[in-house]
Motif scaffolding. Structure first.
Motif, PDB file in Angstrom:
ATOM      1  N   LYS A   1      -5.850  45.749 -12.352  1.00 25.93           N
ATOM      2  CA  LYS A   1      -6.163  47.318 -12.017  1.00 25.93           C
ATOM      3  C   LYS A   1      -5.251  47.978 -12.955  1.00 25.93           C
ATOM      4  CE  LYS A   1      -5.135  50.191  -8.227  1.00 25.93           C
ATOM      5  NZ  LYS A   1      -4.208  50.372  -6.879  1.00 25.93           N
ATOM      6  N   ALA A   2      -6.020  49.051 -13.501  1.00 30.48           N
ATOM      7  CA  ALA A   2      -5.389  49.750 -14.558  1.00 30.48           C
ATOM      8  C   ALA A   2      -4.173  50.401 -14.199  1.00 30.48           C
ATOM      9  CB  ALA A   2      -6.512  51.015 -14.873  1.00 30.48           C
ATOM     10  N   GLY A   3      -3.327  50.292 -15.081  1.00 29.72           N
ATOM     11  CA  GLY A   3      -2.015  50.776 -14.851  1.00 29.72           C
ATOM     12  C   GLY A   3      -0.713  49.749 -14.264  1.00 29.72           C
ATOM     13  N   THR A   4      -1.152  48.692 -13.959  1.00 26.71           N
ATOM     14  CA  THR A   4      -0.502  47.813 -13.128  1.00 26.71           C
ATOM     15  C   THR A   4       0.063  46.503 -14.352  1.00 26.71           C
ATOM     16  OG1 THR A   4      -2.266  46.476 -12.171  1.00 26.71           O
ATOM     17  CG2 THR A   4      -1.375  48.400 -10.957  1.00 26.71           C
ATOM     18  N   ALA A   5      -0.370  46.185 -15.355  1.00 24.47           N
ATOM     19  CA  ALA A   5      -0.278  45.144 -16.185  1.00 24.47           C
ATOM     20  C   ALA A   5       1.348  45.090 -16.776  1.00 24.47           C
ATOM     21  CB  ALA A   5      -0.964  45.250 -17.676  1.00 24.47           C
ATOM     22  N   ILE A   6       2.048  46.136 -16.622  1.00 17.05           N
ATOM     23  CA  ILE A   6       3.561  46.072 -17.229  1.00 17.05           C
ATOM     24  C   ILE A   6       4.214  45.391 -16.034  1.00 17.05           C
ATOM     25  CG2 ILE A   6       5.443  47.200 -17.907  1.00 17.05           C
ATOM     26  CD1 ILE A   6       3.913  49.041 -19.582  1.00 17.05           C
ATOM     27  N   GLY A   7       4.134  45.887 -14.615  1.00 20.53           N
ATOM     28  CA  GLY A   7       4.715  45.297 -13.696  1.00 20.53           C
ATOM     29  C   GLY A   7       4.284  43.767 -13.560  1.00 20.53           C
ATOM     30  N   LEU A   8       3.193  43.583 -13.570  1.00 13.76           N
ATOM     31  CA  LEU A   8       2.536  42.126 -13.562  1.00 13.76           C
ATOM     32  C   LEU A   8       3.325  41.313 -14.790  1.00 13.76           C
ATOM     33  CD1 LEU A   8       0.524  40.235 -12.363  1.00 13.76           C
ATOM     34  CD2 LEU A   8      -1.321  40.736 -14.014  1.00 13.76           C
ATOM     35  N   MET A   9       3.422  41.726 -15.669  1.00 14.29           N
ATOM     36  CA  MET A   9       4.082  41.206 -16.877  1.00 14.29           C
ATOM     37  C   MET A   9       5.492  40.711 -16.397  1.00 14.29           C
ATOM     38  SD  MET A   9       2.571  42.833 -20.352  1.00 14.29           S
ATOM     39  CE  MET A   9       3.667  42.178 -21.316  1.00 14.29           C
ATOM     40  N   ASP A  10       6.290  41.501 -16.004  1.00 17.45           N
ATOM     41  CA  ASP A  10       7.681  41.540 -15.486  1.00 17.45           C
ATOM     42  C   ASP A  10       7.474  40.318 -14.454  1.00 17.45           C
ATOM     43  OD1 ASP A  10       8.878  43.212 -16.834  1.00 17.45           O
ATOM     44  OD2 ASP A  10       9.016  44.816 -15.339  1.00 17.45           O
TER      45      ASP A  10
ATOM     46  N   GLN B   1       8.496  37.785   9.748  1.00 18.43           N
ATOM     47  CA  GLN B   1       8.220  39.193   9.282  1.00 18.43           C
ATOM     48  C   GLN B   1       6.865  38.995   8.555  1.00 18.43           C
ATOM     49  OE1 GLN B   1       9.957  42.120  10.348  1.00 18.43           O
ATOM     50  NE2 GLN B   1       8.045  43.268   9.281  1.00 18.43           N
ATOM     51  N   GLU B   2       5.801  39.870   8.885  1.00 16.77           N
ATOM     52  CA  GLU B   2       4.644  39.877   8.240  1.00 16.77           C
ATOM     53  C   GLU B   2       4.687  40.933   7.027  1.00 16.77           C
ATOM     54  OE1 GLU B   2       0.608  41.453   9.497  1.00 16.77           O
ATOM     55  OE2 GLU B   2       0.753  39.308  10.432  1.00 16.77           O
ATOM     56  N   LEU B   3       4.240  40.492   5.907  1.00 18.42           N
ATOM     57  CA  LEU B   3       4.030  41.418   4.813  1.00 18.42           C
ATOM     58  C   LEU B   3       3.164  42.449   5.104  1.00 18.42           C
ATOM     59  CD1 LEU B   3       4.129  39.152   1.579  1.00 18.42           C
ATOM     60  CD2 LEU B   3       5.854  40.689   2.347  1.00 18.42           C
ATOM     61  N   GLN B   4       3.319  43.697   4.760  1.00 18.84           N
ATOM     62  CA  GLN B   4       2.525  44.881   5.250  1.00 18.84           C
ATOM     63  C   GLN B   4       1.576  45.281   4.482  1.00 18.84           C
ATOM     64  OE1 GLN B   4       2.122  46.052   8.549  1.00 18.84           O
ATOM     65  NE2 GLN B   4       3.967  44.370   8.880  1.00 18.84           N
ATOM     66  N   VAL B   5       2.025  45.379   3.096  1.00 16.78           N
ATOM     67  CA  VAL B   5       1.366  45.758   1.942  1.00 16.78           C
ATOM     68  C   VAL B   5       1.568  45.184   0.703  1.00 16.78           C
ATOM     69  CG1 VAL B   5       0.327  48.140   1.261  1.00 16.78           C
ATOM     70  CG2 VAL B   5       2.117  48.052   2.697  1.00 16.78           C
ATOM     71  N   LYS B   6       0.558  44.885  -0.064  1.00 18.86           N
ATOM     72  CA  LYS B   6       0.743  44.456  -1.459  1.00 18.86           C
ATOM     73  C   LYS B   6       1.429  45.535  -2.497  1.00 18.86           C
ATOM     74  CE  LYS B   6      -3.020  41.314  -1.008  1.00 18.86           C
ATOM     75  NZ  LYS B   6      -4.520  40.867  -1.627  1.00 18.86           N
ATOM     76  N   PRO B   7       2.209  45.023  -3.533  1.00 23.55           N
ATOM     77  CA  PRO B   7       2.874  45.822  -4.404  1.00 23.55           C
ATOM     78  C   PRO B   7       1.888  46.512  -5.059  1.00 23.55           C
ATOM     79  CG  PRO B   7       3.140  43.664  -4.886  1.00 23.55           C
ATOM     80  CD  PRO B   7       2.546  43.409  -3.736  1.00 23.55           C
ATOM     81  N   GLU B   8       2.136  47.646  -5.575  1.00 26.78           N
ATOM     82  CA  GLU B   8       1.336  48.556  -6.350  1.00 26.78           C
ATOM     83  C   GLU B   8       1.639  48.196  -8.087  1.00 26.78           C
ATOM     84  OE1 GLU B   8      -1.463  50.073  -5.966  1.00 26.78           O
ATOM     85  OE2 GLU B   8      -1.417  49.581  -3.964  1.00 26.78           O
TER      86      GLU B   8
END
Length: 145
Positions: free
Chosen positions: A17-26, A138-145
């Motif tokens: 997803k555009a704009g999320t690669a830097i967080g994914l790299m972390d 506890q259930e995870l509610q949302v995936k990280p952006e």
């Protein structure tokens, strides 16, 4: 048009997803790794993406140290292509991992993993396709952006 050289041996993580690669790299530990050559392409044109844009990560060399299981949790549209001798030898869409370890934190303030500093944050995939904390359910509610 922007040209990025092809890699000879390594992996290409595509359809991010555009704009999320830097967080994914972390999260994958790529950003701090000094032994791999990495190319990050942001906002590349894409015919498949809803937004018309995508990010791409290319890792040259041995990428066996990467935990690619987490990719399906983070973004179900991601694909991983293995490159050997300049040729794509395998392309796959990662499957959701059975366990997420230290990827996300439990939001329950009473959970032992929130109280104890050295306690691993562990979530297991339940039969309904959602992740639950192994300590407090506890259930995870949302995936990280």
């Amino acid at each position: 048009m922007l040209n990025i050289d092809e890699i000879q041996n390594g992996i290409v993580i595509d359809h991010i997803k555009a704009g999320t690669a830097i967080g994914l790299m972390d999260l994958l530990g790529i950003k701090g790794n000094r032994t791999a050559s990495v190319a990050l392409i942001q906002n590349a044109r894409s015919h498949k993406a809803e937004s018309g844009r995508k990010d791409i990560i290319k890792v040259e060399g041995d990428a066996s140290w990467l935990n690619l299981d987490v990719l399906a949790y983070l973004d179900p549209d991601i694909s991983v292509t293995v490159i050997e001798n300049g040729k794509a030898v395998k392309k796959e869409k990662p499957q959701p991992p059975k366990r997420l370890v230290n990827i996300v934190r439990c939001k329950n303030p009473r959970c032992i993993s929130s109280i104890e500093e050295e306690c691993d944050q562990i979530f297991e995939l339940s039969s309904n396709g959602k992740y639950r904390c192994i300590y407090c359910e506890q259930e995870l509610q949302v995936k990280p952006e």
